[in-house]
Design an enzyme around this catalytic site. Structure first.
Site, PDB file in Angstrom:
ATOM      1  N   ASP A  54       0.800  -1.261   0.202  1.00 48.44           N
ATOM      2  CA  ASP A  54       0.025   0.023   0.023  1.00 48.44           C
ATOM      3  C   ASP A  54       0.804   1.369  -0.042  1.00 48.44           C
ATOM      4  O   ASP A  54       2.161   1.008   0.090  1.00 48.44           O
ATOM      5  CB  ASP A  54      -0.845  -0.007   1.130  1.00 48.44           C
ATOM      6  CG  ASP A  54      -2.033   1.279   1.002  1.00 48.44           C
ATOM      7  OD1 ASP A  54      -2.337   1.553   0.051  1.00 48.44           O
ATOM      8  OD2 ASP A  54      -2.354   1.482   2.280  1.00 48.44           O
ATOM      9  N   SER A  55       0.173   2.328  -0.008  1.00 49.56           N
ATOM     10  CA  SER A  55       1.105   3.583  -0.044  1.00 49.56           C
ATOM     11  C   SER A  55       1.543   3.877   1.324  1.00 49.56           C
ATOM     12  O   SER A  55       2.608   4.562   1.278  1.00 49.56           O
ATOM     13  CB  SER A  55       0.057   4.772  -0.315  1.00 49.56           C
ATOM     14  OG  SER A  55      -0.850   4.886   0.523  1.00 49.56           O
ATOM     15  N   CYS A  85      -4.877  -2.207  -1.221  1.00 48.86           N
ATOM     16  CA  CYS A  85      -4.708  -0.772  -1.645  1.00 48.86           C
ATOM     17  C   CYS A  85      -5.743  -0.723  -2.558  1.00 48.86           C
ATOM     18  O   CYS A  85      -5.941  -1.365  -3.674  1.00 48.86           O
ATOM     19  CB  CYS A  85      -3.463  -0.225  -2.448  1.00 48.86           C
ATOM     20  SG  CYS A  85      -3.472   1.305  -3.049  1.00 48.86           S
ATOM     21  N   GLU A 102      -1.991   9.668   7.746  1.00 48.68           N
ATOM     22  CA  GLU A 102      -0.602   9.607   7.728  1.00 48.68           C
ATOM     23  C   GLU A 102       0.217  10.795   8.308  1.00 48.68           C
ATOM     24  O   GLU A 102       1.323  11.100   8.230  1.00 48.68           O
ATOM     25  CB  GLU A 102      -0.190   9.786   6.449  1.00 48.68           C
ATOM     26  CG  GLU A 102      -0.531   8.539   5.527  1.00 48.68           C
ATOM     27  CD  GLU A 102       0.512   7.196   5.713  1.00 48.68           C
ATOM     28  OE1 GLU A 102       1.317   7.340   6.579  1.00 48.68           O
ATOM     29  OE2 GLU A 102       0.130   6.129   5.415  1.00 48.68           O
ATOM     30  N   CYS A 114     -10.930   2.700   1.342  1.00 56.19           N
ATOM     31  CA  CYS A 114      -9.487   3.005   1.209  1.00 56.19           C
ATOM     32  C   CYS A 114      -9.101   2.488   2.492  1.00 56.19           C
ATOM     33  O   CYS A 114      -9.636   2.739   3.538  1.00 56.19           O
ATOM     34  CB  CYS A 114      -9.148   4.345   1.280  1.00 56.19           C
ATOM     35  SG  CYS A 114      -7.662   5.046   1.532  1.00 56.19           S
ATOM     36  N   HIS A 138      -6.824   3.100   4.421  1.00 58.24           N
ATOM     37  CA  HIS A 138      -6.614   4.007   5.828  1.00 58.24           C
ATOM     38  C   HIS A 138      -7.874   4.193   6.480  1.00 58.24           C
ATOM     39  O   HIS A 138      -7.384   4.716   7.590  1.00 58.24           O
ATOM     40  CB  HIS A 138      -5.870   5.261   4.888  1.00 58.24           C
ATOM     41  CG  HIS A 138      -4.393   5.269   4.457  1.00 58.24           C
ATOM     42  ND1 HIS A 138      -4.242   4.595   3.311  1.00 58.24           N
ATOM     43  CD2 HIS A 138      -3.249   5.726   5.163  1.00 58.24           C
ATOM     44  CE1 HIS A 138      -2.790   4.748   3.197  1.00 58.24           C
ATOM     45  NE2 HIS A 138      -2.282   5.421   4.443  1.00 58.24           N
TER      46      HIS A 138
HETATM   47  N1  DGL Z   1      -4.844   3.144   1.072  1.00 63.32           N
HETATM   48  C1  DGL Z   1      -4.841   3.325  -0.383  1.00 63.32           C
HETATM   49  C2  DGL Z   1      -6.216   2.893  -0.653  1.00 63.32           C
HETATM   50  O1  DGL Z   1      -6.590   1.875  -0.138  1.00 63.32           O
HETATM   51  C3  DGL Z   1      -4.217   4.335  -0.723  1.00 63.32           C
HETATM   52  C4  DGL Z   1      -4.404   5.793  -0.418  1.00 63.32           C
HETATM   53  C5  DGL Z   1      -3.549   6.937  -0.705  1.00 63.32           C
HETATM   54  O2  DGL Z   1      -2.365   6.997  -0.877  1.00 63.32           O
HETATM   55  O3  DGL Z   1      -3.969   7.637  -1.257  1.00 63.32           O
HETATM   56  O4  DGL Z   1      -6.823   3.420  -1.856  1.00 63.32           O
END
Ligand code: DGL
Length: 263
Positions: A12-13, A75, A154, A185, A187
């Site tokens: 993931d990011s 992600c 983050e 997402c 996050h």
């Molecule tokens: N957590 C990721 C997702 O599920 C990417 C979030 C991001 O970096 O914008 O889309």
């Protein structure tokens, strides 16, 4: 090494994909995992499809060198934008989040009104809408992008007005009268304690559990479940590994020091 005893790559990011890793580890504690947090390219949600394909290619090349047996796209954004392009180009099995979770969610035929909250790139792709409708054409979907939520998790943004950022984003979705809202997402589940101030907690679907259950079953079905591994997790970050570890530790106990991998 027998294929089934190779590690599983998870990417993931940043720390978002840990919501998936946590569920996977609960269900498959005997597997070995390599978690890649692409902190250098965060946030993915603001990037173009072309940029995301290039980024994922680099991470997949890294996993190929590590000889993983499977990669979990923990992600939504890259599942929506890069998966189709890259899915046949690597030797490992790839698990894309949106495609798998939409299938699981749509199995409940009583669910016909669904809200999706996700990054801008995921919303632009309409991938959730397409995949949910593919599995149940009766489903109506309302999609809402939440550009500030990843930077909040983050810690790129520390001061914000909760009324605007949580109540405001949610209001549009709640007006649609959804039966469930997918946190689209990885996050976002970290924000559930805040979100429950504005909507009932059980309206939110954290896809991580459904996703992990599917992966466990699929690994067994394809004789890919580990036979004699020891449940080791190694972490990699593409920039500031200490910051990644500190941030990650607030959500999940990180036992080993993340290694810096320059992309
Ligand atoms: N957590 C990721 C997702 O599920 C990417 C979030 C991001 O970096 O914008 O889309």
């Amino acid at each position: 090494m027998e294929n089934c005893n190779k590690a599983i790559g998870v990417m993931d990011s940043g720390v978002g994909g840990l919501t998936v890793l946590k569920e996977l580890y609960k269900l498959c504690p005997e597997e070995n995992y390599l978690y890649f947090g692409d902190t250098k390219n965060l946030p993915y949600g603001e990037k173009t499809k072309e940029q995301l394909i290039e980024i994922v290619k680099e991470i997949f090349d890294f996993f190929e060198k590590k000889e993983v047996k499977a990669v979990v796209l923990a992600c939504n954004t890259t599942s929506a934008t890069a998966y189709e392009e890259l899915k046949d180009k690597y030797s490992f099995k790839i698990y894309p989040l949106i495609q798998i979770v939409s299938k699981c969610v749509a199995e409940d035929k009583g669910l016909t009104r669904i809200g999706v909250m996700a990054t801008q790139a995921t919303i632009n792709s309409h991938k959730y809408s397409q995949e949910l409708k593919k599995n149940n054409p009766q489903i109506q979907v309302f999609e809402k992008s939440c550009p500030l939520w990843v930077p909040i998790v983050e810690k790129q943004i520390v001061e914000y007005d909760e009324n605007v950022v949580f109540k405001g984003y949610l209001e549009d979705v709640l007006n649609f009268k959804p039966q469930k809202i997918i946190l689209g997402c990885t996050h976002y589940p970290y924000l559930t304690d805040k979100l429950q101030n504005y909507a009932p907690r059980d309206i939110f679907i954290n896809p991580a559990k459904l996703f992990a259950e599917y992966i466990k079953e699929d690994l067994c079905k394809h004789n890919l479940a580990a036979k004699n591994n020891n449940g080791e997790i190694n972490y990699f970050a593409s920039s500031e590994p200490e910051k990644f570890a500190n941030n990650a530790n607030m959500f999940m106990k990180i036992d080993s020091k993340p290694e810096l991998v320059k992309l």
